[in-house]
Design an enzyme around this catalytic site. Sequence first.
Site, PDB file in Angstrom:
ATOM      1  N   LYS A 116       0.825  -1.029  -0.142  1.00  0.00           N
ATOM      2  CA  LYS A 116      -0.107   0.009  -0.049  1.00  0.00           C
ATOM      3  C   LYS A 116       0.938   1.171  -0.072  1.00  0.00           C
ATOM      4  O   LYS A 116       0.572   2.121  -0.815  1.00  0.00           O
ATOM      5  CB  LYS A 116      -0.849   0.055   1.131  1.00  0.00           C
ATOM      6  CG  LYS A 116      -2.054   0.920   1.167  1.00  0.00           C
ATOM      7  CD  LYS A 116      -3.395   0.416   0.265  1.00  0.00           C
ATOM      8  CE  LYS A 116      -4.267   1.314   0.563  1.00  0.00           C
ATOM      9  NZ  LYS A 116      -5.647   0.776   0.019  1.00  0.00           N
TER      10      LYS A 116
ATOM     11  N   GLU B  82      -6.388   0.273   7.153  1.00  0.00           N
ATOM     12  CA  GLU B  82      -6.341  -1.018   6.106  1.00  0.00           C
ATOM     13  C   GLU B  82      -6.665  -2.195   6.905  1.00  0.00           C
ATOM     14  O   GLU B  82      -6.251  -2.379   7.828  1.00  0.00           O
ATOM     15  CB  GLU B  82      -5.107  -0.864   5.634  1.00  0.00           C
ATOM     16  CG  GLU B  82      -5.109  -1.645   4.255  1.00  0.00           C
ATOM     17  CD  GLU B  82      -5.719  -1.131   3.221  1.00  0.00           C
ATOM     18  OE1 GLU B  82      -5.984  -1.853   2.020  1.00  0.00           O
ATOM     19  OE2 GLU B  82      -5.908   0.131   3.221  1.00  0.00           O
ATOM     20  N   ASP B  83      -7.516  -2.807   6.117  1.00  0.00           N
ATOM     21  CA  ASP B  83      -7.773  -4.272   6.562  1.00  0.00           C
ATOM     22  C   ASP B  83      -8.040  -4.614   7.986  1.00  0.00           C
ATOM     23  O   ASP B  83      -7.607  -5.509   8.595  1.00  0.00           O
ATOM     24  CB  ASP B  83      -6.472  -5.032   6.085  1.00  0.00           C
ATOM     25  CG  ASP B  83      -6.145  -5.259   4.695  1.00  0.00           C
ATOM     26  OD1 ASP B  83      -7.128  -4.719   3.741  1.00  0.00           O
ATOM     27  OD2 ASP B  83      -5.033  -5.860   4.090  1.00  0.00           O
TER      28      ASP B  83
ATOM     29  N   ASP C  95     -10.692   0.419   2.745  1.00  0.00           N
ATOM     30  CA  ASP C  95     -11.372  -0.832   2.051  1.00  0.00           C
ATOM     31  C   ASP C  95     -12.856  -0.427   1.985  1.00  0.00           C
ATOM     32  O   ASP C  95     -13.692  -0.879   1.334  1.00  0.00           O
ATOM     33  CB  ASP C  95     -11.324  -1.824   3.256  1.00  0.00           C
ATOM     34  CG  ASP C  95     -10.020  -2.508   3.578  1.00  0.00           C
ATOM     35  OD1 ASP C  95      -9.470  -2.363   2.299  1.00  0.00           O
ATOM     36  OD2 ASP C  95      -9.715  -2.703   4.697  1.00  0.00           O
TER      37      ASP C  95
ATOM     38  N   ASN D 166     -13.142 -11.011  -4.875  1.00  0.00           N
ATOM     39  CA  ASN D 166     -11.866 -11.496  -5.455  1.00  0.00           C
ATOM     40  C   ASN D 166     -11.082 -12.420  -4.833  1.00  0.00           C
ATOM     41  O   ASN D 166     -11.353 -12.782  -3.406  1.00  0.00           O
ATOM     42  CB  ASN D 166     -10.911 -10.035  -5.196  1.00  0.00           C
ATOM     43  CG  ASN D 166     -10.360  -9.536  -6.398  1.00  0.00           C
ATOM     44  OD1 ASN D 166     -10.326 -10.359  -7.527  1.00  0.00           O
ATOM     45  ND2 ASN D 166     -10.066  -8.312  -6.585  1.00  0.00           N
TER      46      ASN D 166
END
Length: 763
Positions: A94, A136-137, A162, A287
């Site tokens: 990232k 993130e995540d 996200d 995904n």
Amino acid sequence: MIENLRQAALDYHRLPKPGKLAVEATKPLVTQRDLALAYSPGVADACMAIRQDPAQVSDLTARANLVGVVTNGSAVLGLGNIGPLASKPVMEGKAVLFKKFAGIDVFDIEVAEDDPEKFVDVVAALEPTFGGINLEDIKAPECFEIEAALRERMRIPVFHDDQHGTAIIVAAALMNGLKLNGKCLADIRLVASGAGAAALACLNLLVSMGLPRQNVTVTDIAGVVHVGREEQMDPYKARFAVETGARTLDEVIGGADVFLGLSAPGVLKPDMVVHMADAPIILALANPTPEIMPDAVKAVRDDALIATGRSDYPNQVNNVLCFPYIFRGALDVGATEINEDMKIAAVHAVAALAEQEGSDIVANAYGGEEPVFGPDYLIPKPFDPRLIQEIAPAVARAAMDSNVATRPLADINAYRQGLAQFVYRTLQVMRPVFHRARSDIKRIVYAEGEEPRVLRAVQTVVDDDLAWPILIGRPAVVERRIERLGLRLELNRDFELVDPGNDPRFDDYWQTYHQLRQRRGVSPDRARVVMRTRTTSIAAMMVRKGQADAGICGTIGQYTNHLNHVLEIIDKGPGVGSLSSVTLMILPDQMFFLVDAFVNPDPTVDEVVEMVVLAAHEVRCFGLIPKVALLSASNFGTRDLSGSLKMREAAAILRECHPELEVDGEMNAESALREVSRNRIFPNSRLTGSANLLVMPDLDAANISFNLLQATGRGLSVGPILVGTSRPMHILTAAVTVRGIINMTAVGAVDAQDHEHIRVAAE
């Protein structure tokens, strides 16, 4: 294949140095004075300045361009809760994207804390370090609580990519899809599969943009989110609960205009798609395997518009399309948050960019594919260089309009132009040349007018008012390629077209050419053939006759062939003994002009002197003072090689005959570029600082140097600029980019202005 990819990925991360990030100093630290300024005692002054005025931190430190990418590793990609340590490669990735696409520095921070309150305490305490926080995540629903708490406590942007990055790209794809199928956001019915962070963020953003909440039906692993349901519910999901007796996706998908999938592979079946509304939009974003494969959709509904999260299908919904540029805009105005207005501005910027004509950088990155707005191109590609210039200014303007900017921009248009430096490294040095070109518009003829790179360049030339373009090419071919490339060029309004097979000036051209070359074995028949088929000769003839002010050729074929064709028609300038070339080389930390990598195999002393004088003029056109170093293997008399003696003699002549020039030699390249090294060996040099005009003893040395710098990927060139002609006619190389053609158009226009001034003065 999978095993090969796995090993390649591990090698990529391991070699030649572990990881994907490094810290790089932005200031020199080579002398005692540097140390005193960087650390003790000089650093104390910077500290106290910030203590007295906290706003100074943006001017005195890297904070305003530093983002923290923070995670606890609880929801990593498709890997799930793998923990903070295992998430580090993703966070480094990232960081690389931030740097690559928007020039933003990043510290990746992996926090070993699952308790939301404690996690918030850790991140909030880091506020003095960062200009923004990218979460993130982090798994739902904790991610909602964490982001809300941090936004409340911190005075810098906090953005959970996200959620919001996905939402922005989904909204842009949906807006363009609706535009194509003629539907309105306020009238559609949307069914969502998945109720995690990304899915709910998408729905919240769409509702804020005008999608009625009652037109949304959400399903997840427990079925339809309905009023009264208790299983796997939370307040964020409950917002979209509906009164219905339906309990499965199959029961609610009928008649839906849009399917939004952020759930699991294969949940949307082909027979469900059959029952959707006319021209349905299917956003299957799970995904790596989506809720339904595009091929399966097309097999039952050829009117469907489809997007996935995969790069091997059209319309990839990829967060990298927006998050670097959103932060770029937010950081540059000192935004205290990224609010709804800023996100919606990003949506419209992304959607609008897809409707613009394609980019050569995008085409090259995707195997020559020419994207044109339509069912297979709803949103831009991740490598579109224009994203930063569209999204960041839109976000910055929205931040200012919504009163969350602490450092408002005085001129948003100037800011937008300045952002091009992240895309085009040549922009800064070319700015004065562009300015001069616009001040007096000249006619530039392009020999290869059918070439797609030329057409793309001409579109920018027209948009930026750099010149009046004249294209040489077959009308049907030019028209067809303009349409295929999605350009906005219109004949006679934006450019002039010369048809080699049908131009009223043909008889004049071939007769003039025959007069010039009849004693060189050129018959009338040969002259006719040349002036019908050799576009470089046609362009040169137009320049010779004053029907164009400057010419550009060389995008196809060998440089030497084009040079020979030009020399048949364009004379040398008054008093010029031989032509030469100058090439601007731009490296990551410096730039210089290189003479002569293309024309003279082994110039004499007098020719070297002439080359320097001509090249110095070109350097001045860039708004720079020429500092000339004549290079050789000898360093101020250490060796008496033939090339060294030539450069030594040329330097002596230049010092005597052109005292206005700062010039010295012979010297090696290190002495030319490093004043410290030069002063240690020869402290009495007339050259100060770093040389910016490097003159090579012969073509071999110059061409090898040029190609080495190009081949390393670190050198970017402008040119070659052909100097010494009576009228400007520049020959490019076959590897030239669209930006290179644009740059040389501006150079040609400025050269035409100078030639005109010389002619007027002579008259």
